[in-house]
Write an enzyme that holds these catalytic residues in place. Structure first.
Site, PDB file in Angstrom:
ATOM      1  N   SER A   1       0.858  -1.211   0.203  1.00  0.00           N
ATOM      2  CA  SER A   1      -0.117  -0.196   0.031  1.00  0.00           C
ATOM      3  C   SER A   1       1.013   1.226   0.109  1.00  0.00           C
ATOM      4  O   SER A   1       0.274   2.242  -0.509  1.00  0.00           O
ATOM      5  CB  SER A   1      -0.921   0.088   1.188  1.00  0.00           C
ATOM      6  OG  SER A   1      -0.107   0.076   2.600  1.00  0.00           O
ATOM      7  N   CYS A   2       1.995   1.189   0.288  1.00  0.00           N
ATOM      8  CA  CYS A   2       2.781   2.185   0.216  1.00  0.00           C
ATOM      9  C   CYS A   2       4.370   1.844  -0.041  1.00  0.00           C
ATOM     10  O   CYS A   2       5.114   1.260   0.264  1.00  0.00           O
ATOM     11  CB  CYS A   2       2.964   2.770   1.910  1.00  0.00           C
ATOM     12  SG  CYS A   2       4.273   4.161   2.004  1.00  0.00           S
ATOM     13  N   GLY A   3       4.642   2.630  -1.386  1.00  0.00           N
ATOM     14  CA  GLY A   3       5.963   2.465  -1.948  1.00  0.00           C
ATOM     15  C   GLY A   3       6.860   3.344  -1.356  1.00  0.00           C
ATOM     16  O   GLY A   3       8.237   3.218  -1.843  1.00  0.00           O
TER      17      GLY A   3
END
Length: 287
Positions: free
Chosen positions: A114-116
């Site tokens: 969900s968070c790169g």
């Protein structure tokens, strides 16, 4: 190689009726990306298009910008007892003359689906210098990119129609590239929206199609800062999302000239930056 979907037993409760049955779920596995033999990042992703994902990730990091800068991408043996390949580790080798930017050498990142950007030292670290300015010209002959809002409004339906795995799992994000005339060029799916975009950009890199300066990037979820960054780094002038953008995504779009559209649903949309590329047909009020 890992599968895109997997089956798991589930107990269903529907209107007081209880039953047990297999359910189709989206697969999620870690992928370690190595750069010239050195560990660089780990991302949770849906298996498939791993080479494109790794290449696209390195475009967004400012390492790669042309197909000839990429020497090879190979799977490495995974950490298994019997020494078999897990297909969860890839090594990207750059051409000998490619200069690796400090931003890459200084970080070793674990990224979630969900968070790169988790693990980045600071916001400044991801404001990398883009190779291609987001402007409205292509040489001296091509006209500026200009989109009709009716055409833009039809793109989410085309994206949805092209999704294959989502109908079975409900758990994948999609990202698609369209021409300025609304033609679907490519679509990728992944448990992480940033991975789906990396797969698109990586395929474009390997096909020698960067910069994507006449393209529209549409994502099925929200528009985060990292997605705006990935669009800018690939030279994409228009980013549209079916959900909300973040404040930092809007700030980056305004700084770089990116057209950013959010809440693209039906015939409605919010234009947060770069409205000059849209044929709005009316003067916007500022009430």
């Amino acid at each position: 190689m890992g599968r895109v979907t997997e089956r798991r037993r589930v107990i269903r409760v529907r209107g007081g009726h209880i039953s047990a049955r297999p359910d189709t779920l989206v697969a999620e596995e870690p992928l370690e990306i190595r750069l010239n033999g050195k560990p660089l990042a780990i991302t949770m992703r849906t298996p498939g298009d791993d080479f494109a994902l790794a290449a696209g990730f390195l475009v967004s990091e400012g390492v790669l910008g042309a197909a000839e800068e990429l020497q090879s991408i190979v799977y490495c043996a995974g950490a298994t007892v019997d020494g078999s390949n897990t297909y969860n580790v890839v090594d990207v080798r750059t051409a000998p003359d490619v200069v690796i930017p400090d931003i890459t050498l200084e970080r070793n990142v674990y990224t979630t689906s969900s968070c790169g950007l988790c693990g980045k030292a600071s916001l400044d670290a991801v404001r990398t210098t883009a190779r291609w300015p987001i402007d409205d010209t292509q040489g001296d002959t091509a006209p500026p990119v200009r989109l009709d809002t009716d055409l833009l409004a039809r793109l989410p339906d085309r994206l949805r129609e092209a999704q294959r795995v989502f109908d079975r799992t409900g758990g994948l994000h999609a990202a698609a590239l369209f021409t300025e005339d609304g033609e679907l060029v490519d679509i990728r799916e992944d448990v992480g929206r940033h991975n789906a975009v990396d797969k698109l950009v990586g395929r474009a890199l390997r096909d020698g199609r960067l910069p994507l300066s006449r393209s529209v990037l549409l994502v099925s979820g929200r528009a985060s800062f990292e997605l705006a960054q990935k669009a800018v780094m690939a030279g994409i002038p228009v980013l549209a999302a079916v959900s909300a953008p973040s404040s930092l995504a809007v700030d980056l779009a305004a700084e770089t000239g990116l057209t950013l559209v959010g809440f693209l649903r039906g015939d409605s949309m919010n234009v947060y930056a770069g409205e000059q590329r849209l044929a709005l047909g009316a003067t916007a009020s500022t009430g």
